[in-house]
Design a protein around this motif. Structure first.
Motif, PDB file in Angstrom:
ATOM      1  N   MET A  46       0.861  -1.221  -0.066  1.00  0.00           N
ATOM      2  CA  MET A  46       0.153  -0.102   0.017  1.00  0.00           C
ATOM      3  C   MET A  46       0.979   1.198   0.026  1.00  0.00           C
ATOM      4  SD  MET A  46      -3.198   0.879   2.806  1.00  0.00           S
ATOM      5  CE  MET A  46      -1.761   1.118   3.866  1.00  0.00           C
ATOM      6  N   ARG A  47       0.424   2.227  -1.032  1.00  0.00           N
ATOM      7  CA  ARG A  47       1.561   3.152  -0.934  1.00  0.00           C
ATOM      8  C   ARG A  47       0.713   4.555  -1.344  1.00  0.00           C
ATOM      9  NH1 ARG A  47       3.772   6.442  -4.965  1.00  0.00           N
ATOM     10  NH2 ARG A  47       2.481   5.290  -6.695  1.00  0.00           N
ATOM     11  N   HIS A  48       0.866   5.418  -0.463  1.00  0.00           N
ATOM     12  CA  HIS A  48       0.169   6.807  -0.426  1.00  0.00           C
ATOM     13  C   HIS A  48       0.833   7.561  -1.618  1.00  0.00           C
ATOM     14  CE1 HIS A  48      -2.940   6.918   2.458  1.00  0.00           C
ATOM     15  NE2 HIS A  48      -1.915   6.518   3.438  1.00  0.00           N
ATOM     16  N   ARG A  49       0.088   8.391  -2.484  1.00  0.00           N
ATOM     17  CA  ARG A  49       0.604   9.140  -3.417  1.00  0.00           C
ATOM     18  C   ARG A  49       1.664  10.290  -2.766  1.00  0.00           C
ATOM     19  NH1 ARG A  49      -1.712   4.801  -4.694  1.00  0.00           N
ATOM     20  NH2 ARG A  49      -2.011   4.558  -6.886  1.00  0.00           N
ATOM     21  N   ARG A  50       2.450  10.578  -3.689  1.00  0.00           N
ATOM     22  CA  ARG A  50       3.451  11.595  -2.982  1.00  0.00           C
ATOM     23  C   ARG A  50       2.944  12.971  -3.691  1.00  0.00           C
ATOM     24  NH1 ARG A  50       5.784   9.602   1.464  1.00  0.00           N
ATOM     25  NH2 ARG A  50       6.090   7.340   1.127  1.00  0.00           N
ATOM     26  N   ILE A  51       3.418  14.100  -3.086  1.00  0.00           N
ATOM     27  CA  ILE A  51       3.268  15.241  -3.400  1.00  0.00           C
ATOM     28  C   ILE A  51       3.963  15.522  -4.818  1.00  0.00           C
ATOM     29  CG2 ILE A  51       3.536  17.828  -3.109  1.00  0.00           C
ATOM     30  CD1 ILE A  51       1.428  16.258  -1.427  1.00  0.00           C
ATOM     31  N   GLY A  52       5.111  14.981  -5.071  1.00  0.00           N
ATOM     32  CA  GLY A  52       5.834  15.188  -6.340  1.00  0.00           C
ATOM     33  C   GLY A  52       4.982  14.631  -7.339  1.00  0.00           C
ATOM     34  N   ASP A  66      -8.997   0.052  -9.600  1.00  0.00           N
ATOM     35  CA  ASP A  66      -7.215   0.343  -9.385  1.00  0.00           C
ATOM     36  C   ASP A  66      -7.556   0.221  -7.811  1.00  0.00           C
ATOM     37  OD1 ASP A  66      -4.833   1.160  -9.449  1.00  0.00           O
ATOM     38  OD2 ASP A  66      -5.154   3.106  -9.418  1.00  0.00           O
ATOM     39  N   ILE A  67      -8.544   0.673  -7.104  1.00  0.00           N
ATOM     40  CA  ILE A  67      -8.848   0.929  -5.761  1.00  0.00           C
ATOM     41  C   ILE A  67      -8.695  -0.486  -5.291  1.00  0.00           C
ATOM     42  CG2 ILE A  67     -10.040   1.496  -3.769  1.00  0.00           C
ATOM     43  CD1 ILE A  67     -10.647   4.037  -5.160  1.00  0.00           C
ATOM     44  N   ARG A  68      -9.699  -1.242  -5.997  1.00  0.00           N
ATOM     45  CA  ARG A  68      -9.897  -2.920  -5.618  1.00  0.00           C
ATOM     46  C   ARG A  68      -8.733  -3.600  -5.572  1.00  0.00           C
ATOM     47  NH1 ARG A  68     -11.035  -7.856  -6.623  1.00  0.00           N
ATOM     48  NH2 ARG A  68     -10.197  -7.555  -8.725  1.00  0.00           N
ATOM     49  N   ARG A  69      -7.714  -3.248  -6.764  1.00  0.00           N
ATOM     50  CA  ARG A  69      -6.653  -4.376  -6.846  1.00  0.00           C
ATOM     51  C   ARG A  69      -5.552  -3.963  -5.594  1.00  0.00           C
ATOM     52  NH1 ARG A  69      -5.326  -1.796 -11.218  1.00  0.00           N
ATOM     53  NH2 ARG A  69      -6.712  -3.276 -12.616  1.00  0.00           N
ATOM     54  N   GLU A  70      -5.543  -2.639  -5.361  1.00  0.00           N
ATOM     55  CA  GLU A  70      -4.706  -2.150  -4.275  1.00  0.00           C
ATOM     56  C   GLU A  70      -4.949  -3.071  -2.958  1.00  0.00           C
ATOM     57  OE1 GLU A  70      -2.825   1.732  -2.299  1.00  0.00           O
ATOM     58  OE2 GLU A  70      -3.446   1.771  -4.045  1.00  0.00           O
ATOM     59  N   ILE A  71      -6.207  -2.807  -2.614  1.00  0.00           N
ATOM     60  CA  ILE A  71      -6.699  -3.570  -1.316  1.00  0.00           C
ATOM     61  C   ILE A  71      -6.353  -4.996  -1.611  1.00  0.00           C
ATOM     62  CG2 ILE A  71      -8.919  -3.954  -0.175  1.00  0.00           C
ATOM     63  CD1 ILE A  71     -10.129  -1.385  -0.639  1.00  0.00           C
ATOM     64  N   VAL A  72      -6.851  -5.747  -2.441  1.00  0.00           N
ATOM     65  CA  VAL A  72      -6.660  -7.102  -2.684  1.00  0.00           C
ATOM     66  C   VAL A  72      -5.400  -7.407  -2.570  1.00  0.00           C
ATOM     67  CG1 VAL A  72      -7.108  -9.031  -4.073  1.00  0.00           C
ATOM     68  CG2 VAL A  72      -8.929  -7.403  -3.903  1.00  0.00           C
ATOM     69  N   VAL A  89      -3.173  -4.717   0.871  1.00  0.00           N
ATOM     70  CA  VAL A  89      -3.637  -4.812   2.063  1.00  0.00           C
ATOM     71  C   VAL A  89      -3.984  -6.296   2.495  1.00  0.00           C
ATOM     72  CG1 VAL A  89      -5.572  -3.976   3.461  1.00  0.00           C
ATOM     73  CG2 VAL A  89      -4.799  -2.540   1.894  1.00  0.00           C
ATOM     74  N   LEU A  90      -4.967  -6.949   1.759  1.00  0.00           N
ATOM     75  CA  LEU A  90      -5.358  -8.470   2.152  1.00  0.00           C
ATOM     76  C   LEU A  90      -4.367  -9.191   1.795  1.00  0.00           C
ATOM     77  CD1 LEU A  90      -9.108  -8.261   1.129  1.00  0.00           C
ATOM     78  CD2 LEU A  90      -7.950  -7.552   3.253  1.00  0.00           C
ATOM     79  N   GLY A  91      -3.342  -9.293   0.813  1.00  0.00           N
ATOM     80  CA  GLY A  91      -2.616 -10.100   0.407  1.00  0.00           C
ATOM     81  C   GLY A  91      -0.966  -9.989   0.905  1.00  0.00           C
ATOM     82  N   ALA A  92      -0.407  -8.829   0.331  1.00  0.00           N
ATOM     83  CA  ALA A  92       1.125  -8.557   0.792  1.00  0.00           C
ATOM     84  C   ALA A  92       1.064  -8.427   2.431  1.00  0.00           C
ATOM     85  CB  ALA A  92       1.601  -7.547   0.161  1.00  0.00           C
ATOM     86  N   THR A  93       0.211  -7.511   3.132  1.00  0.00           N
ATOM     87  CA  THR A  93       0.032  -6.983   4.235  1.00  0.00           C
ATOM     88  C   THR A  93      -0.424  -8.058   5.296  1.00  0.00           C
ATOM     89  OG1 THR A  93       0.185  -4.744   3.662  1.00  0.00           O
ATOM     90  CG2 THR A  93      -0.125  -5.193   5.972  1.00  0.00           C
ATOM     91  N   LEU A  94      -1.549  -8.470   5.098  1.00  0.00           N
ATOM     92  CA  LEU A  94      -2.277  -9.282   6.043  1.00  0.00           C
ATOM     93  C   LEU A  94      -2.180 -11.042   5.834  1.00  0.00           C
ATOM     94  CD1 LEU A  94      -5.521  -7.264   6.438  1.00  0.00           C
ATOM     95  CD2 LEU A  94      -3.693  -7.388   8.046  1.00  0.00           C
ATOM     96  N   ARG A  95      -1.716 -11.309   4.516  1.00  0.00           N
ATOM     97  CA  ARG A  95      -1.402 -12.577   4.150  1.00  0.00           C
ATOM     98  C   ARG A  95      -2.769 -13.427   4.278  1.00  0.00           C
ATOM     99  NH1 ARG A  95       3.640 -12.531   1.837  1.00  0.00           N
ATOM    100  NH2 ARG A  95       4.809 -11.424   3.180  1.00  0.00           N
TER     101      ARG A  95
END
Length: 250
Positions: free
Chosen positions: A1-7, A149-155, A158-164
């Motif tokens: 999960m990555r927040h967009r940067r100001i740059g 795009d949002i759904r893919r990042e959550i799946v 969040v659910l995959g890479a972080t929470l396994r």
């Protein structure tokens, strides 16, 4: 999960003025470039402050009145009066400038804008030289992300890479930025954690967990699996604890 940067969001074409820029030049710069504020820089190009339309309009509002007309604005404090009487950028500017770094997240920039009560931030490098400007409108761009795009990042993140979690444990639906989670998690305590993490994804408007259940109630005061009816697994009966009701917005 990555927040967009100001740059990634900022406007890179920065229009700046020197401290000795006269009032009329400032008005011309703002009008010509169709911007509402410009950073004021010193001889080394470092940001000293910001001159906005509001700073210039303060002079217009407090302009000396002709005989018989209304007097200048009486409510101005001493520092505002001094700015209203200024004729150069360094006298009219708001200082110090509220600045950000290009590697800041949207969340960090939004919080600073809220705390400082400003509509834009000057983005500076390590030498305090302007490299961009980010506005409230720029930050709102994260909510233009597509639902897929949002759904893919959550799946994936969040659910995959972080929470396994196994993809079969929890399904994700996203409509207009509103996330709905369904399925069964291993533990009840994971439900609010998943909710918070999904809410932090850029572009998410709200998160619903009303269809998200759990296998084991691990909340404080309970030991192991609780076999009491309605407290283990998903229970669709209103008021039961099996289904973790809740939701959060951003």
């Amino acid at each position: 999960m990555r927040h967009r940067r100001i740059g990634e969001l900022m406007t890179r074409e920065v229009v700046s003025v020197s401290g000795d820029a006269p009032f009329k030049e400032l008005a011309r710069v703002l009008t010509h470039h169709r911007v509402t504020a410009v950073p004021v820089v010193d001889g080394a190009g470092r940001v000293m402050g910001v001159v906005s339309e509001g700073d210039l309009l303060r002079k217009a509002a407090d302009h000396g009145a002709v005989p018989g007309d209304r007097p200048p604005v009486p409510e101005l404090e001493a520092w505002e009066r001094a700015k209203a009487e200024g004729t150069r950028a360094e006298e009219l500017m708001s200082a110090p400038a509220v600045c950000a770094r290009a590697d800041w997240t949207v969340v960090e920039a939004a919080r600073l804008m809220e705390v400082q009560g400003v509509k834009r931030l000057v983005v500076v490098d390590a030498e305090d030289r302007p490299v961009g400007v980010v506005s409230r409108r720029d930050l709102l761009a994260v909510f233009l992300r597509g639902d897929e795009d949002i759904r893919r990042e959550i799946v994936d993140d969040v659910l995959g890479a972080t929470l396994r979690l196994d993809r079969a444990d929890c399904t994700v639906e996203v409509r207009d930025g509103r996330v709905e989670l369904a399925g069964r998690l291993p533990y009840r305590g994971m439900v609010p954690a998943v909710e918070r993490m999904c809410a932090m994804v850029d572009g998410v408007v709200s998160v619903s967990t009303t269809r998200l259940g759990y296998e084991t109630d691990d909340t404080p005061g309970r030991h192991g699996t609780d076999d009491t009816p309605g407290r283990h697994g998903t229970d669709d009966t209103p008021g039961r604890h099996g289904t973790a009701a809740g939701g959060s917005g951003r």
